[in-house]
Enzyme design. Structure first.
Site, PDB file in Angstrom:
ATOM      1  N   LYS A  64      33.671  51.230  38.887  1.00  0.00           N
ATOM      2  CA  LYS A  64      32.587  50.984  37.929  1.00  0.00           C
ATOM      3  C   LYS A  64      31.249  50.939  38.671  1.00  0.00           C
ATOM      4  O   LYS A  64      30.265  51.536  38.237  1.00  0.00           O
ATOM      5  CB  LYS A  64      32.828  49.678  37.165  1.00  0.00           C
ATOM      6  CG  LYS A  64      33.916  49.829  36.110  1.00  0.00           C
ATOM      7  CD  LYS A  64      34.428  48.505  35.583  1.00  0.00           C
ATOM      8  CE  LYS A  64      35.674  48.741  34.730  1.00  0.00           C
ATOM      9  NZ  LYS A  64      36.399  47.515  34.387  1.00  0.00           N
ATOM     10  N   GLN A  76      36.242  41.140  34.749  1.00  0.00           N
ATOM     11  CA  GLN A  76      37.369  42.029  35.021  1.00  0.00           C
ATOM     12  C   GLN A  76      38.696  41.341  34.687  1.00  0.00           C
ATOM     13  O   GLN A  76      38.988  40.267  35.196  1.00  0.00           O
ATOM     14  CB  GLN A  76      37.344  42.478  36.499  1.00  0.00           C
ATOM     15  CG  GLN A  76      38.428  43.475  36.856  1.00  0.00           C
ATOM     16  CD  GLN A  76      38.327  44.798  36.078  1.00  0.00           C
ATOM     17  OE1 GLN A  76      37.249  45.369  35.948  1.00  0.00           O
ATOM     18  NE2 GLN A  76      39.446  45.269  35.542  1.00  0.00           N
ATOM     19  N   ASP A  78      31.886  44.922  26.954  1.00  0.00           N
ATOM     20  CA  ASP A  78      33.305  45.254  26.813  1.00  0.00           C
ATOM     21  C   ASP A  78      33.730  45.184  25.344  1.00  0.00           C
ATOM     22  O   ASP A  78      34.805  45.658  24.984  1.00  0.00           O
ATOM     23  CB  ASP A  78      34.163  44.263  27.620  1.00  0.00           C
ATOM     24  CG  ASP A  78      34.612  44.864  28.955  1.00  0.00           C
ATOM     25  OD1 ASP A  78      34.698  46.110  29.024  1.00  0.00           O
ATOM     26  OD2 ASP A  78      34.888  44.102  29.892  1.00  0.00           O
TER      27      ASP A  78
END
Ligand code: NAP
Length: 297
Positions: free
Chosen positions: A53, A97, A120
């Site tokens: 990322k 994460q 997200d």
């Protein structure tokens, strides 16, 4: 039947052209999209994902910073840190994460991220908007799958779509998107999971089959309808004698689907590249929304 490969890298490249233009236009207004990633513990796969990322965000001239916390950090410490990031105008998006080490309450930590920075799309506020049919930040993997369907013009209206896997990050939001009254929605969607009996009886009627389970090769030719479009979300490490010590496979037995499926996403190179691209898309969107709102928190 000649099975078509749905190339996620090609779709990602196509989408990034538009995203790049948005980043350039923000730059002209002295704005730089910023993503803060939080990595807790030492899970090797999570470390690779966060590094990937970072690479993509840097390549697209976005700010990216990973904040690492040891396994023994406290939940309060993480939540306090997220609250600080919620008020830090340099970061328009915050990513935690997953999976978190088992002792953490994942929901509590995800809920502490400001809905404005929830790139997200896991915050209940954003999930609520999605289920209402008025999405703001859409979870990246389901949104990436929609982009694959759009790019290859795989129509969903009036189709039977079967999803295997009901996670909050893939299966459930995918179910919601595909059953909405959207151009790439309007499908009759069946959501299967570990308690579903006789999964084949559903998959054999699927015009589009989306598998997000995490079991290597769980779906094979005997479970498929001829001409089905397959989206294989699974990423599974299978040990081998290579230098790396493993290779990646999906949840669908790729070779066995050849000749039966109309099209299929490969693993790797299918859904994976889209997930990071949609994260970039959401972060750019968060930056744009910030510029109209005037503060990030
Ligand atoms: P997850 O949270 O572990 O959920 C797995 C789902 O599969 C659960 O709903 C579970 O049912 C269901 N399941 C388990 N065994 C089953 C069986 N035998 N038959 C039918 N359903 C079964 O997983 P996830 O986070 O959604 O991820 C799934 C896979 O996708 C993993 O391999 C992950 O690495 C991959 N993934 C890839 C991307 C990408 O970018 N390509 C992104 C996200 C995830 P229950 O709910 O009943 O337990």
């Amino acid at each position: 039947m000649n099975t078509k490969i749905l190339d996620g890298i090609e779709v990602a490249k196509f989408l990034k052209k538009n995203i790049n233009e948005q980043i350039l236009s923000l730059k002209k207004r002295n704005l730089k999209p910023g993503l803060a990633a939080i990595l807790i513990g030492s899970d090797p796969a999570s470390q690779v994902y966060v590094k990937n990322k970072e690479k993509v965000f840097s390549k697209h001239n976005c700010l990216t910073k990973t904040f690492k916390f040891p396994d023994d950090s406290s939940e309060e410490e993480i939540i306090d840190f997220i609250k600080k990031l919620n008020n830090d105008d340099a970061f328009h998006g915050i990513l935690v994460q997953l999976p978190l080490p088992k002792r953490f309450n994942t929901k509590k930590i995800l809920h502490s991220v400001s809905a404005h920075k929830d790139v997200d799309g896991f915050h209940p506020f954003n999930l609520g908007l999605l289920f209402e049919g008025n999405p703001n930040f859409i979870p990246c993997t389901p949104n990436g799958i929609l982009e694959i369907l759009k790019y290859y013009n795989i129509k969903t209206t009036s189709k039977n779509i079967v999803i295997i896997g009901r996670s909050n990050i893939v299966g459930k939001p995918m179910f919601s998107l595909l059953s909405q009254n959207f151009e790439f929605g309007n499908a009759t969607v069946t959501l299967c999971h570990s308690k579903t009996e006789n999964i084949s009886s559903y998959t054999k009627n699927a015009d589009i089959l989306i598998v997000a389970v995490g079991l290597p090769n769980m779906v094979d030719a005997t479970m498929l309808k001829k001409g089905v479009h397959i989206i294989d979300v699974g990423i599974n490490r299978v040990n081998d004698n290579s230098k790396k010590g493993y290779h990646l496979v999906g949840d669908v037995n790729f070779n066995s689907a050849m000749g039966i499926a109309n099209s299929i996403t490969p693993v790797p190179g299918g859904v994976g590249p889209l997930t990071i691209t949609m994260l970039l898309h959401n972060t750019v969107k968060a930056c744009e929304l910030f510029s109209t709102r005037g503060s990030t928190g």
